[in-house]
Design an enzyme around this catalytic site. Structure first.
Site, PDB file in Angstrom:
ATOM      1  N   CYS A   1       2.939 -84.324  13.474  1.00  0.00           N
ATOM      2  CA  CYS A   1       2.341 -85.641  13.425  1.00  0.00           C
ATOM      3  C   CYS A   1       1.130 -85.678  12.385  1.00  0.00           C
ATOM      4  CB  CYS A   1       1.765 -86.092  14.717  1.00  0.00           C
ATOM      5  SG  CYS A   1       3.027 -86.603  16.066  1.00  0.00           S
TER       6      CYS A   1
ATOM      7  N   ARG B   1       4.300 -83.385   7.783  1.00  0.00           N
ATOM      8  CA  ARG B   1       4.101 -83.248   9.228  1.00  0.00           C
ATOM      9  C   ARG B   1       4.920 -83.973  10.073  1.00  0.00           C
ATOM     10  NH1 ARG B   1      -1.337 -80.840   9.741  1.00  0.00           N
ATOM     11  NH2 ARG B   1      -1.181 -81.207  12.115  1.00  0.00           N
TER      12      ARG B   1
ATOM     13  N   TRP C   1       6.119 -87.022  14.624  1.00  0.00           N
ATOM     14  CA  TRP C   1       7.153 -86.090  14.906  1.00  0.00           C
ATOM     15  C   TRP C   1       7.393 -86.226  16.606  1.00  0.00           C
ATOM     16  CZ3 TRP C   1       7.745 -81.775  18.159  1.00  0.00           C
ATOM     17  CH2 TRP C   1       8.901 -81.083  17.826  1.00  0.00           C
TER      18      TRP C   1
ATOM     19  N   ASN D   1      -2.097 -86.653  17.951  1.00  0.00           N
ATOM     20  CA  ASN D   1      -1.145 -85.365  17.807  1.00  0.00           C
ATOM     21  C   ASN D   1      -1.399 -84.448  19.062  1.00  0.00           C
ATOM     22  OD1 ASN D   1       0.262 -83.233  16.466  1.00  0.00           O
ATOM     23  ND2 ASN D   1      -1.707 -82.832  15.234  1.00  0.00           N
ATOM     24  N   GLY D   2      -0.286 -84.308  19.467  1.00  0.00           N
ATOM     25  CA  GLY D   2      -0.542 -83.033  20.400  1.00  0.00           C
ATOM     26  C   GLY D   2       0.266 -83.479  21.725  1.00  0.00           C
TER      27      GLY D   2
ATOM     28  N   GLU E   1      15.428 -64.189   7.443  1.00  0.00           N
ATOM     29  CA  GLU E   1      14.881 -65.508   6.598  1.00  0.00           C
ATOM     30  C   GLU E   1      15.849 -66.014   6.010  1.00  0.00           C
ATOM     31  OE1 GLU E   1      12.209 -66.857   6.803  1.00  0.00           O
ATOM     32  OE2 GLU E   1      11.672 -67.966   5.049  1.00  0.00           O
TER      33      GLU E   1
ATOM     34  N   LYS F   1      16.415 -70.098   6.272  1.00  0.00           N
ATOM     35  CA  LYS F   1      16.441 -71.154   5.250  1.00  0.00           C
ATOM     36  C   LYS F   1      17.754 -72.219   5.170  1.00  0.00           C
ATOM     37  CE  LYS F   1      13.104 -71.180   4.741  1.00  0.00           C
ATOM     38  NZ  LYS F   1      11.813 -70.248   5.179  1.00  0.00           N
TER      39      LYS F   1
ATOM     40  N   GLU G   1      17.852 -74.479   8.534  1.00  0.00           N
ATOM     41  CA  GLU G   1      16.791 -75.662   8.566  1.00  0.00           C
ATOM     42  C   GLU G   1      16.999 -76.579   7.401  1.00  0.00           C
ATOM     43  OE1 GLU G   1      12.760 -74.172   8.588  1.00  0.00           O
ATOM     44  OE2 GLU G   1      13.127 -72.873   7.068  1.00  0.00           O
TER      45      GLU G   1
ATOM     46  N   HIS H   1      29.211 -54.493  15.901  1.00  0.00           N
ATOM     47  CA  HIS H   1      29.270 -54.575  17.508  1.00  0.00           C
ATOM     48  C   HIS H   1      29.352 -56.108  17.870  1.00  0.00           C
ATOM     49  CE1 HIS H   1      28.018 -50.494  17.388  1.00  0.00           C
ATOM     50  NE2 HIS H   1      26.967 -50.656  16.593  1.00  0.00           N
TER      51      HIS H   1
ATOM     52  N   LYS I   1       6.362 -79.813   9.424  1.00  0.00           N
ATOM     53  CA  LYS I   1       5.399 -78.548   9.020  1.00  0.00           C
ATOM     54  C   LYS I   1       4.366 -78.594  10.000  1.00  0.00           C
ATOM     55  CE  LYS I   1       4.957 -75.843   5.205  1.00  0.00           C
ATOM     56  NZ  LYS I   1       5.770 -75.009   5.077  1.00  0.00           N
TER      57      LYS I   1
HETATM   58  C1  F6R Z   1      10.361 -72.045   8.325  1.00  0.00           C
HETATM   59  C2  F6R Z   1       9.321 -72.453   9.046  1.00  0.00           C
HETATM   60  C3  F6R Z   1       8.983 -72.135  10.289  1.00  0.00           C
HETATM   61  C4  F6R Z   1       7.318 -71.585  10.098  1.00  0.00           C
HETATM   62  C5  F6R Z   1       6.755 -71.607  11.654  1.00  0.00           C
HETATM   63  C6  F6R Z   1       5.578 -70.837  11.639  1.00  0.00           C
HETATM   64  O1  F6R Z   1      10.752 -72.309   7.119  1.00  0.00           O
HETATM   65  O2  F6R Z   1       8.623 -72.892   8.228  1.00  0.00           O
HETATM   66  O3  F6R Z   1       9.665 -71.275  10.887  1.00  0.00           O
HETATM   67  O4  F6R Z   1       7.483 -70.241   9.709  1.00  0.00           O
HETATM   68  O5  F6R Z   1       6.936 -72.744  12.525  1.00  0.00           O
HETATM   69  O6  F6R Z   1       4.653 -71.608  10.923  1.00  0.00           O
HETATM   70  P1  F6R Z   1       3.114 -71.065  10.459  1.00  0.00           P
HETATM   71  O7  F6R Z   1       3.376 -69.884   9.740  1.00  0.00           O
HETATM   72  O8  F6R Z   1       2.642 -72.186  10.050  1.00  0.00           O
HETATM   73  O9  F6R Z   1       2.377 -70.551  11.939  1.00  0.00           O
END
Ligand code: F6R
Length: 615
Positions: A2, A27, A75, A101-102, A488, A492, A495, A511, A610
């Site tokens: 948000c 966000r 969000w 936000n929250g 990772e 990627k 997502e 396994h 984000k």
């Molecule tokens: C993946 C991604 C998320 C963040 C996670 C932690 O691409 O961006 O998995 O890594 O939400 O976020 P931070 O690093 O901001 O604590």
């Protein structure tokens, strides 16, 4: 999670709010809305499901006027994305408008109380409950907004960053926070800017005040900012200068933020190790560690906390610290850690990793570790963020703002800083051999140039992506230092392209996951030449025998894996402890190209946002 923006000052609020919302869209992007006080103090609320552009189109014929206003990009938590659930939410008398936000955890009990008092709610959100509750307190007590807000928030359980606009007070904007970030920009012309982070503010001012938990800020048109705690104590606002440059928040000619951020990595890694790794002197410098050396010297265990990509960086750090500093490491999902009564001793060093520095799960885990007496060290990217402020010491990653929702340059910057840290601690403890130390110092210094070389494989990866873009599943396999990179890579892909992908230690494949392999299953191996290379070659044979389509990331000059895999991408040769910084690049490029080919919104993937500021 948000985005929040607010403005009070001499200018028209609408262009500032829309520009701020556009910058904050990373966000959350389910819906967007604004509220302004128009001529005669009339509260006008406009909101629309979807992107900020929908909101702009909606008001294009009749732009909201007024020199005070608030804006929100959502969000969704309570209630699906819709015009009705979009913020701002007004109270029942339409006197105030609130953006939030929250999560308000006791919203059901507040709702019952409000319905007993005749309030009718029109949305499914916890935020509307809050708006009605604040207005109810104002009406029943006759108090003005800042005081009524303070009293109301005493009854509220949960996390919030809120900004409130009161129709009867066009010269005032009021904001409060608890466990969700809020920044106030102090302009030079009696103007104030509010943001859930600094991105909507930097275009206007570099002077900011970070609101702390349980603080209520009142901004007035004569340029006064006063802050009181919910417990009724006066707080002197502390103005800080931020260094964020506006250009770092733009795409800079790239089609997507994610692509720009992938290409920024030679620079972001260089910035993250600058001053920390000195090749000429053959030294590492880590002031945050040195100033607290007693804690590291006595450390019997390092407990690493993080979520998502940051957790993956933590897994790389597990290999680094165990190998270079010989301290046992445990890597924990922050979200699980605090709910399982963890054992924390005063000989533990807790290392919290977070790009945003605002992740609610990580923040909560830090707090519980702190309560148990652990020393907390943070690795954060966002300067002044909650985690950066709540840790005892730390190291910033200097990756610059990461706007693409899928983390790329933050990961490599974290791994680079963690490598420097492990080397520094290992050296001070006398546990790294001089030769290894110097090889790694010189190798780390070389990494930005090698990342540059990795980026040259983008066109070839774009071609391979065409063959994999139709897949429904994918398997990512690696061993040792490359296992976290496999995780990772899979994250990627899922997502941003919505292909189901799993990361696995290559040897674990037999396994269970081996049952999934057939000719439709892309299997991405990270098969660089290191201690476990021959073992990975055997795992490749096992997949080949079952018809899987193999893409292998190999060390340049490799011939053995090339003869087995369907496709290979080379990365330059590097020490195995540094190789994750290189192999991460083709992983990022592959998912970027696949997502593009599938027509996905690379920078704003569905359901994600984000900075996850709710638990
Ligand atoms: C993946 C991604 C998320 C963040 C996670 C932690 O691409 O961006 O998995 O890594 O939400 O976020 P931070 O690093 O901001 O604590």
């Amino acid at each position: 999670m948000c985005g929040i923006v607010g403005y009070l000052g001499p200018k028209q609020a609408y262009p500032i709010l829309i520009d701020g919302l556009t910058r904050l869209e990373y966000r959350g992007y389910d819906s967007a809305g604004i509220a302004t006080l128009e001529e005669g103090g009339k509260l006008r609320v406009e909101k629309k499901e979807g992107k900020v552009a929908n909101l702009e189109a909606h008001v294009a014929e009749d732009i909201p006027k007024g020199t005070v206003g608030i804006g929100h990009t959502r969000w969704a938590t309570h209630g699906p994305p819709s015009d009705r659930n979009a913020h701002p939410h007004a109270g029942s008398k339409g006197r105030i408008a609130v953006i939030h936000n929250g999560i308000i955890e006791n919203y059901e009990s507040l709702k019952d109380l409000l319905s007993d008092r005749g309030h009718t709610l029109v949305s499914d959100t916890d935020t509307e409950v809050l708006a009605h509750f604040i207005e109810e307190v104002m009406t029943s007590t006759g108090l003005d907004l800042p005081e009524a807000l303070r009293i109301a928030l005493k009854e509220v359980v949960g996390a919030y960053a809120i900004v409130v606009l009161d129709q009867s007070q066009p010269d005032r904007l009021v904001a409060a926070r608890k466990a969700s970030p809020l920044v106030i920009g102090v302009g030079g012309k009696n103007d104030f800017f509010v943001g859930s982070d600094a991105t909507p503010i930097v275009a206007h001012t570099k002077n900011v005040v970070y609101l702390e938990d349980e603080e209520v800020a009142t901004m007035t048109r004569d340029g006064k900012l006063s802050i009181r705690t919910i417990g009724d104590a006066d707080v002197t606002p502390e103005i800080q200068a931020i260094e964020l440059e506006i250009a770092s928040l733009e795409k800079g000619g790239y089609e997507h933020f994610m692509l720009k951020e992938i290409y920024e990595q030679p620079r972001s890694i260089r910035d993250s190790i600058r001053g920390r790794v000195n090749l000429q002197r053959g030294t590492t410098t880590m002031s945050g560690i040195d100033e607290n050396w007693g804690e590291w010297e006595k450390a019997q265990r390092i407990l690493i906390l993080g979520c998502g990509t940051s957790w993956h960086a933590g897994l790389v750090a597990e290999y680094l610290f165990e190998s270079l500093a010989r301290i046992p490491v445990e890597v924990e999902y922050a979200s699980e850690f605090r709910y399982r009564n963890p054992i924390i001793r005063d000989t533990d060093v807790v290392l919290a990793i977070s790009q945003s520095g605002e992740t609610a799960d990580t923040l909560a885990a830090i707090r519980s570790a702190k309560d148990a007496g652990a020393h907390i060290f943070g690795v954060c990217n966002v300067v002044g963020s909650s985690i950066a402020r709540e840790t005892d010491a730390g190291a910033y990653t200097h990756a610059g703002p990461e706007i693409g929702v899928a983390s790329t340059k933050a990961f490599t910057a974290q791994v680079a800083v963690l490598t420097a840290m492990a080397l520094h601690v290992g050296r001070r403890l006398g546990r790294v051999d001089d030769g290894v130390f110097m090889r790694l110092v010189s190798g780390l210094d070389n990494i930005p140039g090698l990342v540059e070389q990795c980026l040259e494989s983008a066109p070839a990866i774009g071609e391979i992506a065409k063959l994999f873009a139709g897949a429904e599943n994918a398997l990512y396999l690696g061993r040792g230092y490359q296992f976290p990179v496999a995780l990772e890579g899979a994250l990627k892909l899922k997502e941003i392209s919505y292909i189901h992908a799993e990361g696995y230690p290559a040897a674990e494949m037999k396994h269970g996951p081996i049952a999934l392999i057939d000719e439709d299953m892309p299997v991405i191996f990270i098969a660089t030449q290191d201690d476990v290379y021959e073992k990975v070659v055997s795992n490749i044979q096992e997949v080949k025998a079952r018809g899987g389509q193999i893409l292998a990331i190999v060390t340049e000059g490799d011939t053995q894996v090339k003869s087995l895999a369907d496709h290979t991408v080379e990365v330059p040769r590097a020490h195995e402890a540094l190789a994750p910084l290189l192999t991460a690049i083709p992983m990022q490029l592959l998912s970027y190209h696949i997502a593009l080919l599938r027509g996905c919104n690379v920078d704003q993937p569905r359901n994600l946002a984000k900075s996850v500021t709710v638990e």
